[in-house]
Design an enzyme around this catalytic site. Structure first.
Site, short mmCIF file in Angstrom:
data_model
loop_
_atom_site.label_atom_id
_atom_site.label_comp_id
_atom_site.label_asym_id
_atom_site.label_seq_id
_atom_site.Cartn_x
_atom_site.Cartn_y
_atom_site.Cartn_z
N GLU A 1 -10.07 2.14 4.43
CA GLU A 1 -9.86 2.69 3.53
C GLU A 1 -10.68 3.23 2.53
OE1 GLU A 1 -6.98 2.36 0.11
OE2 GLU A 1 -7.70 3.21 -1.38
N SER B 1 0.99 -1.05 -0.24
CA SER B 1 0.17 0.55 -0.04
C SER B 1 1.04 1.02 -0.36
CB SER B 1 -1.09 0.05 1.06
OG SER B 1 -2.07 1.02 1.43
N ASN C 1 -8.08 -1.66 2.37
CA ASN C 1 -8.70 -1.06 1.44
C ASN C 1 -10.01 -0.82 1.88
OD1 ASN C 1 -6.34 -0.78 0.11
ND2 ASN C 1 -7.54 -1.08 -1.49
C1 6PG Z 1 -3.42 1.54 -1.62
C2 6PG Z 1 -4.68 2.05 -1.83
C3 6PG Z 1 -4.34 1.01 -3.63
C4 6PG Z 1 -5.31 1.19 -4.50
C5 6PG Z 1 -6.52 2.25 -5.16
C6 6PG Z 1 -7.50 2.01 -5.96
O1 6PG Z 1 -3.01 0.91 0.12
O2 6PG Z 1 -1.98 1.92 -2.25
O3 6PG Z 1 -5.36 1.09 -1.64
O4 6PG Z 1 -4.41 0.08 -3.63
O5 6PG Z 1 -6.45 -0.13 -4.88
O6 6PG Z 1 -5.29 3.42 -5.11
O7 6PG Z 1 -8.40 1.37 -5.07
P1 6PG Z 1 -10.00 1.71 -5.70
O8 6PG Z 1 -10.54 1.62 -7.41
O9 6PG Z 1 -10.79 0.54 -5.59
O10 6PG Z 1 -9.74 2.97 -4.98
#
Ligand code: 6PG
Length: 466
Positions: free
Chosen positions: A189, A128, A186
């Site tokens: 997130e 991440s 996520n």
């Molecule tokens: C991370 C993010 C990343 C994520 C994208 C898009 O931890 O760096 O979680 O892995 O996949 O930012 O995620 P979405 O398209 O699902 O919003």
């Protein structure tokens, strides 16, 4: 000469950044991309770091360049491409070598690949932090065979972000455990982003504030309990101006959210695990609803949208966000606890909070306090830890006030509402499921427990009367 420490397949943005990060930390990386010119251009553009990069034009050349047991990191799109590349690599690898999938894989796929791989070891690592993190220090959640982790650990801890000198790269458990933890990351997130978006909406529509002023508010909140990467970037997003039109950037961005699916996986797995993650579910649903712009506009035409202005105060919105955040993270850690038990992973909950303190998208000061609370008692509901219970005692009144006022005036704040609903349910000793049990027994003779006796198969007086 087989002297590269590691191989890497896939030189898209994330793969290229990871390779440069490894090379910068002194690890020799053999790199391969299916288009040779991409590999050559990458190495040619790497400047001084090129000395630690070996450009390979085939999987054979890649395998020949890496010291044994070989470890090859895959940075290719999740799903079928990972299966295809793994199958090709299986032809050139030997027993004991390892394939390390660093994409956002579904943990079920990683489990399957680990089962199918026979004598090649499969690791799944959640990475991440976006491109910036991959280049200068991501947070890494690793899963796989312990010996594969031992092989990878020196490299992964070198390239990871660090918090107070501690590397944000941790072994989470076998096979798909690392990708599972990344999915929950996520999910959180999504939830954290959603409650921030709801706070933005309350300032924009409830208080008629301008984007730039909202940016200042987020910047201020970033000095308090909400200090985090997501609060910080939300302030920057709100403060930005569109270079083309001169208008606030936020006012130009369409209100339709994308998603690649990892947050949705969290909601789906939570149902399998019977883990209540209402805030995450609300956030996933909110993204889905956001995508249906046409339908929402039709609804506005039909029912008249324009939510009424609110008499809100910024301190209360900040308090609501603080309480909502504690509750949503509590749900995420509960889901991890249930997964650890259900899958017999023995996952290190405090270490998960620690690995999220730096490098990742949800990094925040509060995660350090979460790590301490989980270290004190890993089995206790996070929001029951004294530090967080005190925060909730202070800030739930604001959450309640904001949710009540917003719902009364027609402002949709599904994630903050879900947070309050969870909090209230979790501090209600006598709930209403006795009625559910009565109904189940009435129509299906499913039996119930009684409050005054041991046993679980009692029936009500209705059976005889039917
Ligand atoms: C991370 C993010 C990343 C994520 C994208 C898009 O931890 O760096 O979680 O892995 O996949 O930012 O995620 P979405 O398209 O699902 O919003």
């Amino acid at each position: 000469m087989a002297d590269a420490d590691i191989g890497l397949v896939g030189l898209g943005t994330m793969g290229a950044m990871l390779a440069l990060n490894m090379a910068e930390k002194g690890h020799k990386v053999a790199v391969y991309n299916r288009t040779l010119s991409v590999t050559e251009d990458f190495v040619a553009g790497a400047g001084e770091l090129a000395k630690n990069l070996v450009a390979c034009d085939s999987y054979q050349a890649l395998a020949a360049a890496i010291r044994k047991p070989r470890a090859i990191v895959l940075m290719v799109p999740a799903g079928k491409p990972v299966d295809a590349v793994s199958a090709d690599l299986a032809d050139v690898l030997e027993a004991g070598d390892m394939i390390v999938d660093a994409g956002n894989a579904n943990f079920h796929d990683t489990n399957r690949r680990a089962d199918e791989a026979r004598d090649i070891k499969v690791m799944g690592i959640g990475v991440s932090g976006g491109a910036e993190g991959a280049r200068h220090g991501p947070s890494i959640m690793a899963g796989g065979a312990p010996e594969a982790w031992e092989r990878m650990k020196p490299i992964l801890t070198d390239i990871a972000a660090s918090y107070d000198g501690q590397a944000c790269a941790t072994y989470m458990g076998p096979a798909g455990a690392g990708h599972f933890v990344k999915a929950v990351h996520n999910g959180i997130e999504y939830a954290d982003m959603q409650i921030i978006a709801e706070a933005y909406g309350l300032m924009r529509d409830g208080m008629q504030m301008k984007a730039a002023d909202i940016g200042d508010v987020f910047a201020g909140w970033n000095n308090g309990l909400l200090a985090s990467y997501l609060t910080e970037i939300s302030g920057k997003v709100a403060a930005a101006t569109d270079p083309e039109s001169g208008a606030p950037m936020l006012d130009i961005i369409q209100d339709r959210a994308g998603q690649k699916g990892t947050g949705r996986w969290t909601a789906i797995e939570a149902q399998h695990l019977a883990a209540p993650v209402g805030v995450i579910e609300a956030a996933v649903a909110a993204r889905n609803i956001s995508a249906a712009k046409d339908v929402r506009e039709a609804g506005e035409g039909l029912f008249g949208a324009a939510p009424e202005p609110l008499t809100l105060n910024l301190d209360m919105i900040e308090g609501a966000l603080i309480a909502g955040k504690v509750i949503c993270y509590t749900q995420g850690f509960e889901m991890l606890r249930r997964a650890s038990t259900a899958f017999e992973w023995d996952m290190p909950l405090p270490a998960i909070a620690e690995v999220w303190r730096a490098g990742c998208i949800i990094r925040s000061d509060m995660l350090n306090d979460m790590a301490s609370s989980l270290r004190d008692d890993p089995d206790r509901l996070l929001m029951f830890a004294p530090y967080f219970a005190d925060i909730l005692k202070t800030h739930v009144p604001a959450l309640r006030w904001v949710v009540g006022a917003s719902l009364g005036a027609g402002h949709p704040i599904p994630a903050l509402s879900a947070a309050l609903a969870y909090f209230d349910a979790m501090r209600t000793g006598r709930g209403t499921a006795n009625m559910i049990q009565g109904q189940r027994d009435f129509f299906g003779e499913h039996g119930f427990e009684r409050t005054d006796r041991d046993g679980s198969d009692f029936h009500g007086p209705w059976a005889a009367k039917r």
